[in-house]
Each structure stands twice: as structure tokens, then as C-alpha cells.
Design an enzyme around this catalytic site. Sequence first.
Site, PDB file in Angstrom:
ATOM      1  N   ALA A   1      36.475  74.086 -15.279  1.00 38.34           N
ATOM      2  CA  ALA A   1      37.310  73.373 -14.326  1.00 38.34           C
ATOM      3  C   ALA A   1      36.955  71.892 -14.427  1.00 38.34           C
ATOM      4  O   ALA A   1      35.825  71.557 -14.731  1.00 38.34           O
ATOM      5  CB  ALA A   1      37.030  73.878 -12.921  1.00 38.34           C
ATOM      6  N   THR A   2      37.943  71.058 -14.149  1.00 31.06           N
ATOM      7  CA  THR A   2      37.680  69.642 -14.420  1.00 31.06           C
ATOM      8  C   THR A   2      37.710  68.732 -13.193  1.00 31.06           C
ATOM      9  O   THR A   2      36.988  68.999 -12.258  1.00 31.06           O
ATOM     10  CB  THR A   2      38.603  69.154 -15.538  1.00 31.06           C
ATOM     11  OG1 THR A   2      39.906  69.612 -15.260  1.00 31.06           O
ATOM     12  CG2 THR A   2      38.149  69.690 -16.869  1.00 31.06           C
ATOM     13  N   THR A   3      38.574  67.729 -13.197  1.00 25.26           N
ATOM     14  CA  THR A   3      38.362  66.574 -12.322  1.00 25.26           C
ATOM     15  C   THR A   3      38.554  66.799 -10.827  1.00 25.26           C
ATOM     16  O   THR A   3      39.573  67.348 -10.406  1.00 25.26           O
ATOM     17  CB  THR A   3      39.309  65.447 -12.763  1.00 25.26           C
ATOM     18  OG1 THR A   3      39.286  65.407 -14.182  1.00 25.26           O
ATOM     19  CG2 THR A   3      38.892  64.123 -12.187  1.00 25.26           C
TER      20      THR A   3
ATOM     21  N   ALA B   1      41.684  67.402 -20.504  1.00 27.34           N
ATOM     22  CA  ALA B   1      41.255  68.583 -19.746  1.00 27.34           C
ATOM     23  C   ALA B   1      41.687  68.535 -18.282  1.00 27.34           C
ATOM     24  O   ALA B   1      41.484  69.492 -17.541  1.00 27.34           O
ATOM     25  CB  ALA B   1      39.744  68.728 -19.833  1.00 27.34           C
TER      26      ALA B   1
END
Lengths: 258, 226
Positions: A39-41, A214
Site C-alpha cells: 500500500a502506498t501514499t 505506485a
Amino acid sequence: MPFFVPGDDPGSSFPELLRRIGLSDPATAGHGTIDVPHATTCVALTFSDGVVLAGDRRATSGNLISHRSMEKVVEADRYSGVAIAGAAGPAMEMIRLFQLQLEHYEKVEGTTISLEGKANQLSMMVRGNLPAAMQGMVVVPLFAGYDLRREIGRLWAYDVTGGRYEERDFVATGSGSLHASTVIKVGYRPDMDRDAAVNLAAKALWEAADADSATGGPDALRGIYPVIATVTADGWQRLGDDDLATRYATIASEVQAR
Amino acid sequence: MSMPFYVAPEQVMKDRADYARKGIARGRALVAVRYVDGIALVAENASETLRKISEIYDRIAFAGVGKYNEFDQLRVAGVRAADLKGFQYSRDDVDARSLANQYAQILGQIFTHEMKPMEVEILVVEVGLTPGSDQLFHILYDGTVFDQQDHASLGGDSEAINARLAESFADGLDLGAAVRLGVSALAGPDRTIDASELEVAVLERGNGRRCFHRLTESELTAALSG
């Protein structure tokens, strides 16, 4: 039904209860890294009445998109929320355990944990994940909430060892955090109202998605928008998709007009 | 070594039951009344901090009378059992019936095997998704379980209180009416109970995930004034 004699009681800690009845996670052993969805930002910032938490919806496995509608920003309890970046599986499990611990404590003790106490609890959970982190399953959360005693919004960033850093204004985590935090840094004003703070968070995720593969941007085609929520004295409030659609349409037209 | 006197098992059980009943009868009573949106729990309790009624899970509440430390121990055990089950399975799998059975096991075990029985009577209530599926389980000091309909009362003088509840209960009460019924049943004909002496909480359908809600002072005043 677990029944303990006085002096041998696990108290109000749910993780400790899990350990006591032999249900805690088996220790991770072995070497090498495991490739799991990431999972990213996520970002969090304070404003005049509280805090905003925001996170995109994308999870990636290498260069593939593995999920488009993951929810990385979740309500921890009525007055706090967590945003997670890192290995999706352990992260979601950590959130589940964290939510449950806050509720468990509240029911057993009859009062809620202080905001700082909640931040501390999460810190211990991140530290507990260290063996898994060494194998590539890093979980780096943000924690933010409204401190009912001090009547302000507060936020914390973590590192992989469970290090807990309280930030005053804003913080970002995940692969797009550099871009997102730059946007917030430029646009941040301490006396912003809720509306302005939500717009700034939305803008930060937009720019992160623009520059980081991403991070997922708003997906008008599928109707998937970032999760954005605020925590104030009135508690946790998540913004509706209609509201976010309007905000992102405004951002898109601003970008077009450049 | 001296031989203990022989005491008939009937006598042992009777003595223990008498002992437990006496302890429970000393305390003040508590009632539960079904109303249109859920279940109201009303207790006579002068303390603001030592609660008799509390939340176990999303749709389940616990109420106890008798010795505080003993029913509080049971309460915490219930919270633990419910949270563990919800964690291992799903939140939907946690139900009052299974909790009531586990409580009955513990109380029965303690009643027959320990020196001293627990001087408690407890109530495990679950608010269903529809009014028809509300559940009230009344569990005695010796582990006897009663599945009650519409209303329940426990503690000292509970038979008289139950009779008063049965007399005035009707289907489809609103919250205020249910609380007033509970209070008047607790008080009886010759007494009034001040709002400051009451602890009132509800399990309310449509109150979000966690249905349990403790009435604040102003909410209680509003409910009592009707």
C-alpha cells in the site's frame, strides 16, 4: 470463556490476552524477502479544528496494480484514525488488532485511552512487526486524532522499529510521500479551516499520483476516490465520494487551465 | 487426624444457595425492559463510577447485581470471550446465547466446587436486528439460565418487581415509557427513586455498529419526564 485469577490477569490489553491463550502470531523465521502487495501514499495534516487523514486506494505488487480500491485510511475509534503504508497484509491485520485493542480497553476499563496512549499502543504493534519487516513486510503507519483533553488535533509518524514521532503540522508516508509532503509544505497554513485542509490533502494525493506510479489517482471511470477523513471534536467524519468527485473535478480543471 | 462431620449433599447445596441468595438480596435491584427500538436496562445505583450495566459487544450488554467484584470479574471475562470470538471468526458470530452458556458453566462450576458460591445474578441481553429477535438471558448464582421474554428483573425483591413489570408491560413502548416502567417497577408503590440514584443504559437498534448507549443525565431526565 477465559477466566483468570487475580494477580494472573492480562488486564485491559487485547494483544496480551491473545498471547495468554496462545493465539498470537507465530514468530516469523527464516531469511529472504517475500513479495506481497504494498500500500502506498498517505498524508495527515492538522487544521484549526482537528486533523485530516488521506490516502490513495492503490496497492501494488512490483509493477502490477493488485488492488484499486483498498482502504488504507481507517477509523481507529471515534476520535482517531490510522493511515497505513507498506505491506498490505500485515498492515490490515495490524489495523484490525489496533481497532480492537482500543475498543477492548474501553470496554474493560470503562474509559477510553488518551490520544497519546493510543499512539503508544500502535508504536508497540509496529515494533512487534519488526521480524516480519526484516523480511520485507514493512508496515509504516500514521496516526492522527483529536485530543479531547488538550482540544487540538495531533498526529504521529512511525518508523519500522516502532519509533514514534509527533509532528506539529503535517506528515506523509509511503512511496509518494516526497511529492505529497512537498505540496502540503507549500500550501500549509496553520489556521486553515476543514474545507481548505481537505482540499490541500486531495491536491497532495493528486500530485503524488501524478509523479509516483505506485500511487493511485482519482478514478472517475470506476468512481474510486482517495479516502479522506477528518477528526474533530465531533469525531471521525469520512468525506463522501460525491464530495470528493467535485473536489477532484475542480483540481482537474485548475490543472487544465495552467 | 480428625474426621469431618458428615453433611448431606442436599444440605451443602441448600446452605450455599441460601448464602448466595442472602448476599444478592442485600443489593439493590435491576430491570431490563424491551421497547420498540431495543432494550432498556435500569438499575438502582447511587455510584457514578462502579457500574452495574455495561457493554460486552456490538449488540450485547451485561448487567449484574450482588457482589461488585464478583460480577465485574464475570463482565470482564465476557468482554474477553466476545472480543476473542469476534477476532477469530467474525463480528456477526458473537451472540448472547453462547455467552450466557459460558457464564452458566463458570457459575455452576464455582457453585459446586468452590468453598463459596458467587453472590451474583447476571443478565446478558442482545438486541436483534428485528424486535422479534431480542434476547434476554437471566443467569443465577448456581448457573441456572432463564430465557426471558420482554422483561427481566434481578436482585433483591425481584419477584415483586417482576410482577409489577408483567402487569404494566405492553408491546411497542417507546424509550421514555420503558424507562418509566422500569423505574416505577423498581420503586414500587410506596417509594420514588431520584434520577441521581439511577443508572440507565440502552441497546438500541440503528445506533450504528455499537448499539450500547449509556443515557446521560439530561437524556435520563428527558426520558423520566416523558
